[in-house]
Design a protein around this motif. Structure first.
Motif, short mmCIF file in Angstrom:
data_model
loop_
_atom_site.label_atom_id
_atom_site.label_comp_id
_atom_site.label_asym_id
_atom_site.label_seq_id
_atom_site.Cartn_x
_atom_site.Cartn_y
_atom_site.Cartn_z
N THR A 1 0.85 -1.20 0.00
CA THR A 1 0.00 0.00 0.00
C THR A 1 0.88 1.24 0.00
N ARG A 2 0.34 2.33 -0.52
CA ARG A 2 1.09 3.59 -0.51
C ARG A 2 0.92 4.29 0.83
N ILE A 3 1.84 5.16 1.15
CA ILE A 3 1.69 6.03 2.30
C ILE A 3 0.76 7.16 1.87
N GLN A 4 -0.39 7.26 2.51
CA GLN A 4 -1.46 8.13 2.02
C GLN A 4 -1.31 9.56 2.55
N GLN A 5 -0.77 10.42 1.72
CA GLN A 5 -0.50 11.80 2.11
C GLN A 5 -1.76 12.51 2.60
N GLU A 6 -2.90 12.21 1.95
CA GLU A 6 -4.14 12.90 2.28
C GLU A 6 -4.68 12.56 3.66
N ARG A 7 -4.15 11.52 4.30
CA ARG A 7 -4.62 11.13 5.63
C ARG A 7 -3.78 11.74 6.76
N PHE A 8 -2.69 12.44 6.41
CA PHE A 8 -1.83 13.02 7.43
C PHE A 8 -2.23 14.46 7.72
N SER A 9 -2.02 14.87 8.95
CA SER A 9 -2.40 16.23 9.35
C SER A 9 -1.39 17.27 8.92
N SER A 10 -0.17 16.84 8.58
CA SER A 10 0.84 17.80 8.13
C SER A 10 1.77 17.14 7.12
N LYS A 11 2.39 17.97 6.30
CA LYS A 11 3.34 17.46 5.30
C LYS A 11 4.54 16.83 5.98
N GLU A 12 4.93 17.37 7.13
CA GLU A 12 6.09 16.86 7.85
C GLU A 12 5.86 15.43 8.32
N GLU A 13 4.65 15.15 8.82
CA GLU A 13 4.32 13.79 9.26
C GLU A 13 4.37 12.82 8.09
N TYR A 14 3.87 13.27 6.93
CA TYR A 14 3.88 12.42 5.74
C TYR A 14 5.31 12.14 5.28
N GLU A 15 6.15 13.17 5.22
CA GLU A 15 7.52 13.02 4.74
C GLU A 15 8.32 12.07 5.63
N ALA A 16 7.97 12.03 6.92
CA ALA A 16 8.69 11.16 7.85
C ALA A 16 8.41 9.68 7.57
N GLN A 17 7.28 9.38 6.94
CA GLN A 17 6.90 7.99 6.67
C GLN A 17 7.12 7.60 5.21
N LYS A 18 7.15 8.56 4.32
CA LYS A 18 7.25 8.30 2.89
C LYS A 18 8.55 7.57 2.54
N GLY A 19 8.45 6.57 1.69
CA GLY A 19 9.63 5.89 1.18
C GLY A 19 10.28 4.90 2.12
N VAL A 20 9.64 4.60 3.25
CA VAL A 20 10.21 3.66 4.21
C VAL A 20 10.22 2.24 3.63
N TYR A 21 9.15 1.87 2.91
CA TYR A 21 9.03 0.53 2.35
C TYR A 21 8.94 0.60 0.83
N ILE A 22 9.93 0.00 0.16
CA ILE A 22 9.95 -0.03 -1.30
C ILE A 22 10.22 -1.46 -1.76
N LEU A 23 9.31 -1.98 -2.56
CA LEU A 23 9.47 -3.32 -3.12
C LEU A 23 10.23 -3.21 -4.43
N ASP A 24 11.36 -3.91 -4.53
CA ASP A 24 12.16 -3.87 -5.74
C ASP A 24 12.59 -5.29 -6.12
#
Length: 362
Positions: A225-248
């Protein structure tokens, strides 16, 4: 005749769920046979937040069945922008259409809509709560690609807190014998407690992990699943979680040869494009399976028969109780009855499933 709604896949019995899966297979095998089943029928797609696959899948499903569609994909282009209540919108639209598919960012909105609709309502996603037709898509895919819905070890990775597709899938698959889950997320994005309670109560085994690479080797299914930016209260919270899990490709090399990868889409960066060419990548097939599943569901909901869904939950109206979930529809639509599901001495919101503190009244 009692009106039939699909707010949660648990609204269907296992026999009905199997009927939907079987009919989806028949439609896939011979679509021409079903091309006029919905002649003269109208589907309203009411999408209060952005969607590509779900909205177009519903629209295509109805068109391929011979029906027509109306609706909106931006509430600001409707009377909602003027302050119209959900009740009024649904009451009016259900007079125009034969069936409604609704997506709304407010949790429990689909359940609320069903109270005022004179036609069947299908929940096409309500905030971070549930997404039953995506789960229908998932199980149709599993049935076709894995040949079974039981004895599967399913890894779910990414935003498990806000991922309504994850919540719906766990709720449904935890009822099938022998299934287990590996919940792969950061501590901040783990599944809500009520989902864990569902697994515990059903006797379904689950483990929690923060490492995709270490968890992938014995999975039968990996649900990214993607990290859902629209569910976070701030951009900072989203950026802290974004890109943690990448399937390659490197991680895919550690997986079973018959493991399949699913994703509700859209993806952002959680699956690299090189994975697309791996025969185990089923997420684009999954989107097509979803169309056939929705075609089957529409047919059965519009069928002029005694086929309908039972709601046997023990409910209470408690005017003195407020749902503690601030994202619940009851905080937006004040006229709604304060309906709760009673389980022992506990109450759970009838709209968003959120647990309420101990309740002592009889």
């Amino acid at each position: 005749m009692k009106h039939r709604h699909v707010i949660d896949l648990e609204d269907l019995t296992f026999a009905q769920l199997q009927q939907v899966i079987d009919l989806a297979g028949k439609i896939k095998a011979d679509p021409a046979k079903y091309s006029h089943v919905c002649d003269g029928k109208i589907l309203a797609t009411l999408f209060y937040e952005p969607s590509t696959r779900t909205q177009m899948s519903f629209q295509t499903a109805m068109l391929r069945l011979g029906g027509k569609t109306i609706g909106f994909d931006n509430p600001m282009n409707s009377s909602v922008a003027k302050g119209e209540s959900l009740k009024d919108t649904i009451t009016v639209v259900s007079g125009y259409a034969d069936i409604i598919a609704m997506r709304n960012p407010v949790e429990g909105a689909a359940k609320a809509a069903s109270l005022y609709s004179s036609v069947p309502v299908i929940n096409a996603g309500d905030g971070g709560h549930l997404h039953p037709t995506q789960t229908l898509t998932d199980i149709v895919t599993l049935h076709n690609e894995k040949g079974r819905l039981n004895h599967l070890k399913i890894g779910l990775c990414g935003d498990l807190k806000n991922g309504r597709t994850v919540h719906s899938l766990i709720k449904t698959m935890s009822h099938f014998e022998g299934n287990s889950f590996v919940l792969i997320s950061t501590p901040e994005l783990t599944v809500p407690d009520y989902i864990k309670e569902i697994m515990i109560n059903s006797g379904c085994e689950f483990t929690e992990s923060q490492n995709l690479k270490e968890s992938i080797s014995d999975l039968d299914v990996l649900y990214m699943t993607r990290i859902q930016q629209e569910r976070f209260s701030s951009k900072e919270e989203y950026e802290a979680q974004k890109g943690v899990y990448i399937l390659d490709a490197e991680k895919m090399a550690l997986a079973k040869e018959d493991m399949i990868v699913l994703h509700p889409l859209p993806r952002v960066d959680e699956i690299t494009v090189e994975v697309d060419d791996d025969p185990r990548a089923c997420y684009f097939k999954q989107a097509v399976y979803g169309m056939y599943g929705r075609m089957a569901l529409i047919i059965l909901l519009l069928e002029d028969s005694d086929y309908f869904f039972h709601d046997n939950k023990k409910k209470v109206i408690a005017d003195d109780v407020t749902c503690p979930n601030e994202r619940c529809v009851t905080h937006r639509e004040a006229y709604l009855p304060k309906s709760f599901i009673k389980q022992g001495s506990h109450l759970f919101c009838d709209y968003c499933d959120h647990a309420v503190e101990m309740y002592s009244k009889d």
